[in-house]
Design a protein around this motif. Structure first.
Motif, PDB file in Angstrom:
ATOM      1  N   GLY B  16       0.820  -1.216   0.000  1.00 58.67           N
ATOM      2  CA  GLY B  16       0.000   0.000   0.000  1.00 58.67           C
ATOM      3  C   GLY B  16       0.849   1.259   0.000  1.00 58.67           C
ATOM      4  N   ASP B  17       0.440   2.223   0.833  1.00 59.07           N
ATOM      5  CA  ASP B  17       1.138   3.507   0.859  1.00 59.07           C
ATOM      6  C   ASP B  17       2.576   3.368   1.357  1.00 59.07           C
ATOM      7  N   ASP B  18       2.820   2.435   2.285  1.00 57.66           N
ATOM      8  CA  ASP B  18       4.189   2.246   2.768  1.00 57.66           C
ATOM      9  C   ASP B  18       5.090   1.750   1.641  1.00 57.66           C
ATOM     10  N   LEU B  19       4.563   0.860   0.833  1.00 57.71           N
ATOM     11  CA  LEU B  19       5.331   0.373  -0.310  1.00 57.71           C
ATOM     12  C   LEU B  19       5.612   1.505  -1.291  1.00 57.71           C
ATOM     13  N   LEU B  20       4.625   2.354  -1.520  1.00 53.10           N
ATOM     14  CA  LEU B  20       4.836   3.495  -2.416  1.00 53.10           C
ATOM     15  C   LEU B  20       5.893   4.441  -1.864  1.00 53.10           C
ATOM     16  N   ALA B  21       5.904   4.601  -0.528  1.00 48.04           N
ATOM     17  CA  ALA B  21       6.909   5.489   0.066  1.00 48.04           C
ATOM     18  C   ALA B  21       8.311   4.932  -0.142  1.00 48.04           C
ATOM     19  N   VAL B  22       8.459   3.626   0.025  1.00 47.03           N
ATOM     20  CA  VAL B  22       9.773   3.018  -0.221  1.00 47.03           C
ATOM     21  C   VAL B  22      10.153   3.142  -1.688  1.00 47.03           C
ATOM     22  N   ALA B  23       9.216   2.869  -2.566  1.00 46.17           N
ATOM     23  CA  ALA B  23       9.499   2.980  -3.998  1.00 46.17           C
ATOM     24  C   ALA B  23       9.871   4.411  -4.359  1.00 46.17           C
ATOM     25  N   ALA B  35      16.799   2.921 -10.812  1.00 43.16           N
ATOM     26  CA  ALA B  35      16.049   2.210  -9.781  1.00 43.16           C
ATOM     27  C   ALA B  35      15.719   0.810 -10.271  1.00 43.16           C
ATOM     28  N   SER B  36      15.976  -0.174  -9.451  1.00 45.68           N
ATOM     29  CA  SER B  36      15.666  -1.557  -9.826  1.00 45.68           C
ATOM     30  C   SER B  36      14.511  -2.079  -8.997  1.00 45.68           C
ATOM     31  N   MET B  37      13.722  -2.887  -9.635  1.00 48.94           N
ATOM     32  CA  MET B  37      12.617  -3.514  -8.920  1.00 48.94           C
ATOM     33  C   MET B  37      13.147  -4.428  -7.816  1.00 48.94           C
ATOM     34  N   ASP B  38      14.315  -4.998  -8.008  1.00 47.00           N
ATOM     35  CA  ASP B  38      14.920  -5.818  -6.959  1.00 47.00           C
ATOM     36  C   ASP B  38      15.162  -4.995  -5.699  1.00 47.00           C
ATOM     37  N   GLU B  39      15.679  -3.772  -5.865  1.00 45.63           N
ATOM     38  CA  GLU B  39      15.959  -2.958  -4.685  1.00 45.63           C
ATOM     39  C   GLU B  39      14.671  -2.546  -3.982  1.00 45.63           C
ATOM     40  N   VAL B  40      13.655  -2.202  -4.753  1.00 46.56           N
ATOM     41  CA  VAL B  40      12.379  -1.849  -4.137  1.00 46.56           C
ATOM     42  C   VAL B  40      11.848  -3.024  -3.322  1.00 46.56           C
ATOM     43  N   ALA B  41      11.889  -4.205  -3.920  1.00 49.45           N
ATOM     44  CA  ALA B  41      11.372  -5.386  -3.213  1.00 49.45           C
ATOM     45  C   ALA B  41      12.195  -5.673  -1.956  1.00 49.45           C
ATOM     46  N   ARG B  42      13.508  -5.560  -2.070  1.00 49.48           N
ATOM     47  CA  ARG B  42      14.368  -5.860  -0.926  1.00 49.48           C
ATOM     48  C   ARG B  42      14.101  -4.885   0.215  1.00 49.48           C
ATOM     49  N   ARG B  43      14.022  -3.566  -0.103  1.00 47.30           N
ATOM     50  CA  ARG B  43      13.826  -2.580   0.955  1.00 47.30           C
ATOM     51  C   ARG B  43      12.422  -2.642   1.529  1.00 47.30           C
ATOM     52  N   ALA B  56       1.883  -3.812 -11.775  1.00 48.71           N
ATOM     53  CA  ALA B  56       2.094  -4.712 -12.902  1.00 48.71           C
ATOM     54  C   ALA B  56       3.411  -4.499 -13.623  1.00 48.71           C
ATOM     55  N   SER B  57       4.006  -3.346 -13.464  1.00 49.44           N
ATOM     56  CA  SER B  57       5.242  -3.072 -14.180  1.00 49.44           C
ATOM     57  C   SER B  57       6.001  -1.968 -13.452  1.00 49.44           C
ATOM     58  N   LYS B  58       7.237  -1.766 -13.854  1.00 47.92           N
ATOM     59  CA  LYS B  58       8.035  -0.690 -13.262  1.00 47.92           C
ATOM     60  C   LYS B  58       7.399   0.661 -13.567  1.00 47.92           C
ATOM     61  N   SER B  59       6.928   0.843 -14.808  1.00 50.48           N
ATOM     62  CA  SER B  59       6.328   2.121 -15.163  1.00 50.48           C
ATOM     63  C   SER B  59       5.029   2.347 -14.402  1.00 50.48           C
ATOM     64  N   ALA B  60       4.260   1.283 -14.162  1.00 55.18           N
ATOM     65  CA  ALA B  60       3.023   1.438 -13.387  1.00 55.18           C
ATOM     66  C   ALA B  60       3.336   1.811 -11.942  1.00 55.18           C
ATOM     67  N   LEU B  61       4.383   1.212 -11.383  1.00 53.75           N
ATOM     68  CA  LEU B  61       4.798   1.589 -10.025  1.00 53.75           C
ATOM     69  C   LEU B  61       5.203   3.059  -9.981  1.00 53.75           C
ATOM     70  N   TYR B  62       5.947   3.479 -10.980  1.00 53.67           N
ATOM     71  CA  TYR B  62       6.375   4.890 -11.060  1.00 53.67           C
ATOM     72  C   TYR B  62       5.172   5.825 -11.150  1.00 53.67           C
ATOM     73  N   ALA B  63       4.224   5.490 -11.998  1.00 56.19           N
ATOM     74  CA  ALA B  63       3.034   6.329 -12.122  1.00 56.19           C
ATOM     75  C   ALA B  63       2.272   6.404 -10.803  1.00 56.19           C
ATOM     76  N   ALA B  64       2.200   5.281 -10.083  1.00 58.69           N
ATOM     77  CA  ALA B  64       1.493   5.278  -8.796  1.00 58.69           C
ATOM     78  C   ALA B  64       2.229   6.143  -7.783  1.00 58.69           C
ATOM     79  N   VAL B  65       3.559   6.100  -7.804  1.00 58.83           N
ATOM     80  CA  VAL B  65       4.352   6.909  -6.872  1.00 58.83           C
ATOM     81  C   VAL B  65       4.103   8.392  -7.113  1.00 58.83           C
ATOM     82  N   VAL B  66       4.127   8.803  -8.371  1.00 62.74           N
ATOM     83  CA  VAL B  66       3.965  10.229  -8.687  1.00 62.74           C
ATOM     84  C   VAL B  66       2.556  10.688  -8.334  1.00 62.74           C
ATOM     85  N   HIS B  67       1.555   9.871  -8.680  1.00 63.39           N
ATOM     86  CA  HIS B  67       0.181  10.262  -8.390  1.00 63.39           C
ATOM     87  C   HIS B  67      -0.032  10.407  -6.889  1.00 63.39           C
ATOM     88  N   HIS B  68       0.475   9.464  -6.115  1.00 59.49           N
ATOM     89  CA  HIS B  68       0.326   9.520  -4.667  1.00 59.49           C
ATOM     90  C   HIS B  68       1.011  10.757  -4.096  1.00 59.49           C
TER      91      HIS B  68
END
Lengths: 206, 206
Positions: B16-23, B35-43, B56-68
């Motif tokens: 959720g939001d905590d994951l977005l904050a780490v990303a 930025a690697s998806m491996d590092e996001v998952a590890r942290r 679903a993808s790195k770009s989708a994660l990025y879009a979610a981070v910016v929107h949030h």
DNA sequence: CCTACCGATCGGTAGG
DNA sequence: CCTACCGATCGGTAGG
């Protein structure tokens, strides 16, 4: 095709400034990390070994591209500044200058270069500092000189020409540059409002 | 160490939001491509498979981070704008607003996010457009409303509040934002000159 | 939910 | 003989 006549064993590939121009295109199209030395070498029609002999690393090539670019854009504002000094109509001179600044700073290659250098400012801060100093601060300084001359001739009342130059610059390009950096088409609203506000604060006949 | 008590089989990892904050931290530190998806998952202490199930993808994660991020920074200017409306001293109110804008827009995380979104504007233009619209234009619009209210009450003389809001904004933050985007420390020269010029053009008692 | 692994490509360098 | 340059491939790592 640019199949030039080459007298002797001279290679067909590019080097020097032509090589830097090709590298600049690749960096602007792909970004720093997206740009590959293979693509630079391929588009320059040289081997990677030859590319690495001219530029020791990818980061060194990038630094050379940015430095060469700042030298090329150093005198872009000079004609408009000279017209401003010579103009009998102060307001028209400022509008002309503002439109020249917008045409230059908002042009696609200049915006792309700014985006590239900004994106890499954390990884290669010395390149960004060079760009800021050699390209941006140089031109702001020349604008400040021109404003000081107008103040000395009694046409403007300016205590701090450097501050006034920055204010004029950001009044003129702030909003449309921000929009274009973020991908918008800008839809510039005309420079008259910027010149009006600037003259309201700095016109001599208060 | 944050070894919390976990009642049942609940996983230790973030979502959720905590994951977005780490990303967001990873994107701001490394840039999009770095930025690697491996590092996001590890942290976040989850597997890459779990990460890809939420995004679903790195770009989708990025879009979610910016929107949030844009949602979080939407009301940053509201208190200063309310103080401006209530302030008896127009000049002090504008100075207060200008300093609040600088403190927010020039703060390291805000500058870093702007640099990230700007760098990715060509590859992911819809994310940059969302950022420009939801974060930037929203706040400019609220400033324009406040200026219109001051004009209606007779304290300012403004024909185009939207234009005046953009002018005020870029007078206040243009130079130092440019310096910080390019890595400089900024060395802000104070907001008084910006407020002076703005009032010279828009103060009611001409 | 994780380990293991893929097809592709990176920056940089080898021998001749 | 020298230089300038080539085809091929190195060890590691990316997103998925």
């Amino acid at each position: 095709m640019a199949t030039e006549l080459r007298p002797r064993g001279r290679p067909a590939g590019l080097n020097g400034d032509d090589l830097l121009a090709v590298a600049r295109e690749v960096f602007l199209q792909r970004g720093y990390r997206g740009a590959s030395m293979d693509e630079v070498a391929r588009r320059a029609r040289i081997s990677k070994a030859s590319l690495y002999r001219e530029h020791a690393s990818k980061s060194a090539l990038y630094a050379a591209v940015v430095h060469h670019w700042t030298l090329a854009g150093r005198d872009a504002m000079r004609p408009a500044l000279e017209r401003l000094r010579a103009s009998g109509d102060l307001r028209r001179g400022l509008v002309d200058l503002a439109e020249t600044m917008r045409a230059g700073i908002l042009s696609p290659p200049v915006v792309a270069m700014r985006r590239l250098v900004t994106a890499e400012a954390r990884e290669q801060p010395e390149v960004a500092a060079t760009y800021l100093e050699e390209s941006w601060n140089t031109n702001i300084g020349r604008l400040a000189e021109a404003l000081r001359a107008l103040a000395d001739s009694g046409r403007l009342r300016i205590e701090d020409p450097a501050s006034a130059a920055e204010q004029f610059t950001w009044l003129v390009i702030g909003a449309p540059l921000n929009a274009r950096m973020l991908g918008g088409d800008g839809s510039a609203t005309g420079v008259d409002a910027a010149v009006d506000l600037f003259l309201a604060g700095y016109r001599a006949n208060a």
